[in-house]
Scaffold this motif. Structure first.
Motif, mmCIF file in Angstrom:
data_model
loop_
_atom_site.group_PDB
_atom_site.id
_atom_site.type_symbol
_atom_site.label_atom_id
_atom_site.label_comp_id
_atom_site.label_asym_id
_atom_site.label_seq_id
_atom_site.Cartn_x
_atom_site.Cartn_y
_atom_site.Cartn_z
ATOM 1 N N ASP A 277 0.819 -1.210 0.000
ATOM 2 C CA ASP A 277 0.000 0.000 0.000
ATOM 3 C C ASP A 277 0.853 1.261 0.000
ATOM 4 N N SER A 302 -2.555 -3.562 2.999
ATOM 5 C CA SER A 302 -3.188 -2.708 3.994
ATOM 6 C C SER A 302 -2.630 -3.061 5.364
ATOM 7 N N GLU A 307 -8.734 -6.264 6.470
ATOM 8 C CA GLU A 307 -8.648 -6.202 5.008
ATOM 9 C C GLU A 307 -7.840 -7.347 4.423
#
Length: 345
Positions: A277, A302, A307
């Protein structure tokens, strides 16, 4: 500037193709012999120096020429893939074969071409989700690579699928190491076992011998420290366990590959990539897989446990390396991007 590659049986044939397509002002950027025969020549030319477009014909009786048809920008898939690999900092050696493979495919979609090329040279083997009995998984890697968060994500995925999960930590030295994982396991109503030596780990494996998925969060190890790696070997010898390398994206490519080779020596065969990310350069990911011959498994994109993880496959990785906006820009006007890459290399 316009950049284009030409394939031919001989150098003279390739040079003739260069002149016919780009004109006499074309500059030869690179030449190479292809495996199995033939040559590949990459040439560049300024847009103003391109030969004039051929007219589409003359009206009957010679009374004027038909208006020229608009020319759609040509997409050289191989060059778009090469541009993406260069932008991600992929070293020349692991980049060469995917570029050649993508150039030879009959597709105008660069992401599909890159995905197919990645599938040809790398292996993808996602981690089990707990629905089938597997060896205990020991997450290994340098300090700060994200092993504890990955353990929590793997546990959450298995719990969501109604599987039994055992979580063990050997990270008893790092300040807060046990507390962090304990906070995650409490939320999932899982018991966390804390062990400090191989004998205790063997006992924990025996306790969980009927558990669907057993996860071991190991302490971070310096891959270049012989004592650290020997301690890790001793811990992994406690049972029939599969070590999985956890490494963050965005590292120096050659440094990351050296780390992977050190962990491969203790039995690692799969690599899980974290921090996707916040990473914008994935060259180290391909360098690791190429040099250490590790399989891609999953990725963390994440910092939130809920997630979860993303199973890596060739097309998913290609989409990360050539985002939709990059693909659209290449289709609209590839020349400026090619010129920039030519200057960089």
């Amino acid at each position: 500037m316009r950049l284009k590659s030409f394939h031919a049986k001989t150098m003279s044939d390739a040079m003739r193709m260069v002149r016919q397509s780009l004109g006499d002002d074309a500059i030869i950027v690179a030449t190479r012999e292809e495996e199995g025969g033939g040559v590949r020549v990459t040439a560049a030319v300024e847009e103003d120096d391109l030969p004039p477009a051929q007219s589409s014909g003359t009206a009957r009786g010679g009374r004027g020429k038909a208006p020229p048809k608009p020319v759609e920008p040509e997409i050289d898939v191989g060059e778009v893939v090469a541009d993406a690999l260069q932008r991600h900092g992929v070293p020349a050696a692991p980049a060469e074969q995917p570029i050649d493979a993508a150039s030879g495919l009959d597709t105008e979609d660069p992401r599909l071409a890159l995905g197919s090329a990645l599938d040809s040279f790398f292996t993808f083997n996602p981690l089990p989700d707990g629905r089938a009995p597997v060896k205990p998984l020991a997450l290994v890697g340098p300090p700060g690579s994200g092993k504890t968060l990955v353990a929590a994500k793997l546990a959450a995925r298995a719990v969501f699928r109604k599987c039994s999960v055992g979580v063990i930590t050997t990270d008893t030295v790092r300040a807060g190491g046990v507390d962090q994982l304990a906070a995650f396991t409490r939320l999932m109503k899982l018991k966390l076992a804390t062990v400090e030596d191989p004998d205790a780990l063997a006992g924990a494996f025996e306790v969980h011998r009927r558990t669907d998925l057993v996860l071991v969060d190991t302490a971070g190890r310096n891959p270049f420290d012989a004592d650290d790696m020997q301690d890790l070997r001793a811990m992994l010898s406690a049972g029939d366990v599969e070590p999985v390398l956890v490494l963050p994206a965005g590292l120096d490519a050659m440094e990351a590959a050296d780390m992977a080779l050190a962990f491969k020596a203790v039995g690692v065969r799969r690599m899980l990539v974290t921090r996707l990310d916040i990473a914008r350069r994935l060259g180290s990911v391909l360098a690791i897989a190429a040099r250490a011959r590790l399989s891609f498994c999953d990725a963390s994109i994440s910092s939130k446990v809920a997630e979860g993880l993303t199973a890596l496959n060739p097309l998913a990785l290609a989409r990360m390396m050539i985002p939709a906006e990059e693909k659209a820009a290449a289709a609209k006007d590839p020349a400026p991007r090619r010129a920039a890459r030519t200057a960089a290399w």
